[in-house]
Write a protein that holds these residues in place. Structure first.
Motif, mmCIF file in Angstrom:
data_model
loop_
_atom_site.group_PDB
_atom_site.id
_atom_site.type_symbol
_atom_site.label_atom_id
_atom_site.label_comp_id
_atom_site.label_asym_id
_atom_site.label_seq_id
_atom_site.Cartn_x
_atom_site.Cartn_y
_atom_site.Cartn_z
ATOM 1 N N THR A 1 1.061 -1.058 0.076
ATOM 2 C CA THR A 1 0.073 0.125 -0.009
ATOM 3 C C THR A 1 0.654 1.125 -0.140
ATOM 4 N N LYS A 2 1.936 1.261 0.669
ATOM 5 C CA LYS A 2 2.834 2.383 0.871
ATOM 6 C C LYS A 2 3.563 2.618 -0.462
ATOM 7 N N GLY A 3 3.869 1.325 -1.143
ATOM 8 C CA GLY A 3 4.582 1.609 -2.429
ATOM 9 C C GLY A 3 3.326 2.214 -3.601
ATOM 10 N N LEU A 4 2.278 1.594 -3.495
ATOM 11 C CA LEU A 4 1.318 2.168 -4.263
ATOM 12 C C LEU A 4 1.018 3.614 -4.097
ATOM 13 N N ARG A 5 1.067 4.260 -2.899
ATOM 14 C CA ARG A 5 0.814 5.485 -2.569
ATOM 15 C C ARG A 5 1.985 6.443 -3.294
ATOM 16 N N GLU A 6 3.167 5.765 -2.972
ATOM 17 C CA GLU A 6 4.415 6.490 -3.396
ATOM 18 C C GLU A 6 4.306 6.756 -4.843
ATOM 19 N N ALA A 7 3.836 5.700 -5.828
ATOM 20 C CA ALA A 7 4.004 5.738 -7.148
ATOM 21 C C ALA A 7 2.777 6.710 -7.384
ATOM 22 N N ALA A 8 1.609 6.463 -6.825
ATOM 23 C CA ALA A 8 0.427 7.429 -7.091
ATOM 24 C C ALA A 8 0.773 9.073 -6.843
ATOM 25 N N PHE A 9 1.574 9.204 -5.755
ATOM 26 C CA PHE A 9 2.274 10.723 -5.609
ATOM 27 C C PHE A 9 3.189 11.222 -6.895
ATOM 28 N N PHE A 10 3.899 10.101 -7.293
ATOM 29 C CA PHE A 10 4.876 10.819 -8.169
ATOM 30 C C PHE A 10 4.099 10.976 -9.680
ATOM 31 N N LEU A 11 3.269 9.999 -9.940
ATOM 32 C CA LEU A 11 2.340 10.048 -11.142
ATOM 33 C C LEU A 11 1.623 11.783 -10.984
ATOM 34 N N MET A 12 0.962 11.821 -9.781
ATOM 35 C CA MET A 12 0.037 12.991 -9.723
ATOM 36 C C MET A 12 0.894 14.278 -9.710
ATOM 37 N N ALA A 13 2.100 14.276 -9.016
ATOM 38 C CA ALA A 13 2.988 15.540 -9.231
ATOM 39 C C ALA A 13 3.492 15.655 -10.491
ATOM 40 N N ALA A 14 3.831 14.544 -11.381
ATOM 41 C CA ALA A 14 4.555 14.844 -12.746
ATOM 42 C C ALA A 14 3.319 15.385 -13.605
ATOM 43 N N ALA A 15 2.104 14.752 -13.249
ATOM 44 C CA ALA A 15 0.892 15.179 -14.433
ATOM 45 C C ALA A 15 0.519 16.811 -13.668
ATOM 46 N N ALA A 16 0.651 17.235 -12.422
ATOM 47 C CA ALA A 16 0.382 18.561 -12.120
ATOM 48 C C ALA A 16 1.113 19.359 -12.702
ATOM 49 N N LEU A 17 2.384 19.101 -12.688
ATOM 50 C CA LEU A 17 3.573 19.962 -13.206
ATOM 51 C C LEU A 17 3.404 20.040 -14.694
ATOM 52 N N LEU A 18 3.194 19.293 -15.586
ATOM 53 C CA LEU A 18 2.665 19.258 -16.738
ATOM 54 C C LEU A 18 1.821 19.941 -17.067
ATOM 55 N N LEU A 19 0.569 19.984 -16.542
ATOM 56 C CA LEU A 19 -0.507 20.759 -16.711
ATOM 57 C C LEU A 19 -0.392 22.275 -16.290
#
Length: 165
Positions: free
Chosen positions: A6-24
């Protein structure tokens, strides 16, 4: 699910969402009305000025058309949502779905009332639509028609402040 998974999935979701936010955010900041987009056509042979390329130009055009100036809070909220997912609940590793749902409703209310206020009080010469976008045009126009400019401002501002909390 195990706590480590669960912790690994949360970290992956954070990195993906942060990258998407920066791109947007980069796509919105580098919006150029000469780029081809959803609300108008342009020359695809010309160089796209948007830092997100053709996809970024289209995204920025759609977001600014629909939400006006309030489109700029979408990347911020996406990044913040990624942080909330990453943070999670420490003991069990689970996400608090009630808290996330309530924050989502608050974000939608903030977006709607902010678009209405922007439509009533700001002009937008460089945006594809109005300062509040299509959403603000509908909300701001109907609330102002029924409550007048002072009443609409007070109602929308009170709702905005309540939804932010």
């Amino acid at each position: 699910m195990g706590v480590q998974l669960t912790k690994g999935l949360r970290e992956a979701a954070f990195f993906l969402m942060a990258a998407a936010a920066l791109l947007l955010l980069l796509a919105l900041i580098s919006y150029d009305s000469a780029d081809p987009g959803w609300s108008h056509t342009g020359e695809y042979a010309q160089q796209i000025q948007n830092l997100g390329g053709v996809v970024g130009a289209w995204f920025a055009d759609v977001m600014l058309y629909l939400f006006g100036y309030l489109a700029y809070i979408a990347p911020v909220m996406l990044g913040y949502s990624g942080w909330l997912v990453f943070r999670g609940e420490k003991e069990t590793g689970e996400l608090k779905s009630t808290e996330l749902s309530l924050r989502g409703v608050g974000f939608i209310a903030t977006l709607v009332t902010g678009c209405g206020l922007a439509e009533i009080h700001f002009s937008a010469p460089t945006l594809p639509m109005h300062a509040g976008g299509l959403l603000g045009s509908g909300i701001g126009g109907s609330v102002m028609q029924n409550f007048g400019i002072i009443g609409a401002t007070l109602l929308l501002l009170a709702t905005l402040l309540a939804s932010i909390t």
